[in-house]
Design an enzyme around this catalytic site. Structure first.
Site, PDB file in Angstrom:
ATOM      1  N   SER A  85      -4.321   3.851  -2.812  1.00 53.85           N
ATOM      2  CA  SER A  85      -4.908   4.928  -2.023  1.00 53.85           C
ATOM      3  C   SER A  85      -6.441   4.778  -1.977  1.00 53.85           C
ATOM      4  O   SER A  85      -6.948   3.771  -1.491  1.00 53.85           O
ATOM      5  CB  SER A  85      -4.458   6.280  -2.583  1.00 53.85           C
ATOM      6  OG  SER A  85      -4.729   7.328  -1.681  1.00 53.85           O
TER       7      SER A  85
ATOM      8  N   ASP B  73       3.469   7.988   6.015  1.00 50.83           N
ATOM      9  CA  ASP B  73       2.116   8.116   5.474  1.00 50.83           C
ATOM     10  C   ASP B  73       1.124   7.862   6.603  1.00 50.83           C
ATOM     11  O   ASP B  73       1.227   6.845   7.294  1.00 50.83           O
ATOM     12  CB  ASP B  73       1.924   7.070   4.363  1.00 50.83           C
ATOM     13  CG  ASP B  73       0.582   7.151   3.650  1.00 50.83           C
ATOM     14  OD1 ASP B  73      -0.311   7.910   4.097  1.00 50.83           O
ATOM     15  OD2 ASP B  73       0.418   6.441   2.635  1.00 50.83           O
TER      16      ASP B  73
ATOM     17  N   HIS C 207       3.369   8.835   0.731  1.00 49.81           N
ATOM     18  CA  HIS C 207       2.158   8.512  -0.021  1.00 49.81           C
ATOM     19  C   HIS C 207       2.360   8.865  -1.502  1.00 49.81           C
ATOM     20  O   HIS C 207       3.005   9.845  -1.839  1.00 49.81           O
ATOM     21  CB  HIS C 207       0.977   9.287   0.548  1.00 49.81           C
ATOM     22  CG  HIS C 207      -0.343   8.781   0.072  1.00 49.81           C
ATOM     23  ND1 HIS C 207      -0.904   7.615   0.544  1.00 49.81           N
ATOM     24  CD2 HIS C 207      -1.213   9.266  -0.859  1.00 49.81           C
ATOM     25  CE1 HIS C 207      -2.063   7.414  -0.060  1.00 49.81           C
ATOM     26  NE2 HIS C 207      -2.260   8.388  -0.925  1.00 49.81           N
TER      27      HIS C 207
END
Length: 305
Positions: free
Chosen positions: A153, A245, A275
């Site tokens: 991320s 996502d 995610h």
């Protein structure tokens, strides 16, 4: 909530998402930063896992300032190390939040792994986190041992930026990059940012919020790696995304850009994942398989397969 909100069907990942929202509400970004961190820490603790047998940890500081944690599994099969940068939107996360993930990855790939506790926004805006990570990168490269840079991320964003900066600085011992559902600077308006704008676990509005908090210059390729105009000479990559996502196309587009400039890339889009699926690896079949493939990808880059 829209009736057309994109949603996976795998029971394990749906149960994971429900459990996450019990600790970290969908509108968490509307709360103050201190509350966000309390919720996130509780969430991470909920998904803690036993440490692999024989693995040791050692907490240190780089330059007397930046906390790092060194993981040494019972079996180490290579001199290559992994530098892991945690996610959390640049505003939450720590050595503790990703401790179990780092331990299991080090164990499975049979590599020494070092994670970093970089400075967080909004107290420390761009380039504080980037500078902390690059300082750790330089310290790890000082002895000439090969290094793989990995992150999820926001950490995937920082990892990609590290690799670009290392190339610019002539640091040649970075031998791999591992980007896990990274945010790399897509336009927030098209592709998966539109299609998955209300995906469970992370919305496009959340991504916009994290960018605003970080305050990185929009034209800086180290902050937004998709803005780079040349990817040649970068190390081979393992890139994985979640289908549900908004960041999915950042990963896919980056993989294609690398391939077009001659970089060896393995890219996987996990079809039922949302995610932050790394944290679901012990309760979702898709996440378990994704994590297994991730560990194999790291092993391949490290030469331990």
């Amino acid at each position: 909530m829209s009736d057309h909100r994109p949603t996976p069907t795998e029971p394990g990942i749906l149960a994971f998402h429900k459990r996450c929202e019990d600790f970290y509400p969908a509108d968490a970004v509307d709360a103050d930063i201190a509350q966000q961190r309390v919720w996130y820490n509780a969430l991470c603790a909920e998904f803690d896992a036993p440490s692999p047998a024989g693995l040791t940890r050692q907490d240190e500081r780089v330059d007397g300032r930046i906390p790092v944690r060194r993981y040494r599994p019972a079996e180490i099969a290579t001199q290559t190390r992994v530098f892991y940068i945690h996610g959390g939107g640049f505003v939450v996360g720590s050595l503790e939040s990703h401790d179990a993930i780092c331990a299991e990855l080090a164990h499975a790939a049979r590599v020494e792994l070092v994670s970093v506790d970089y400075r967080l926004a909004p107290e420390h805006v761009w380039p504080a986190a980037f500078d902390d990570c690059f300082e750790v990168l330089q310290s790890l490269l000082a002895d000439g041992r090969p290094l793989i840079v990995a992150g999820d991320s926001a950490g995937g964003n920082l990892a990609a930026g590290m690799v670009l900066k290392a190339r610019a600085a002539g640091l040649r011992s970075v031998v791999g990059q591992v980007l896990i559902y990274p945010g790399l600077g897509g336009d927030l308006k098209s592709g998966s940012y539109a299609e998955m704008a209300e995906a469970p676990g992370l919305s496009t509005a959340d991504v916009a919020y994290y960018r605003e908090v970080l305050k990185a210059p929009s034209d800086n390729a180290f902050a937004h790696p998709l803005k780079a105009d040349d990817f040649s000479g970068l190390p081979p990559a393992y890139i994985t995304s979640a289908h549900f996502d908004p960041l999915r196309d950042d990963a896919a587009d980056y993989a294609q850009r690398l391939i077009a400039d001659g970089v060896n890339v393995t890219y996987r889009d996990e079809p039922q994942m949302i995610h932050a699926w790394l944290r679901a690896r012990h309760m979702s079949e898709g996440a378990r398989e994704g994590f297994s493939q991730l560990c194999r990808g790291v092993s391949a880059l490290a030469g331990t397969l």
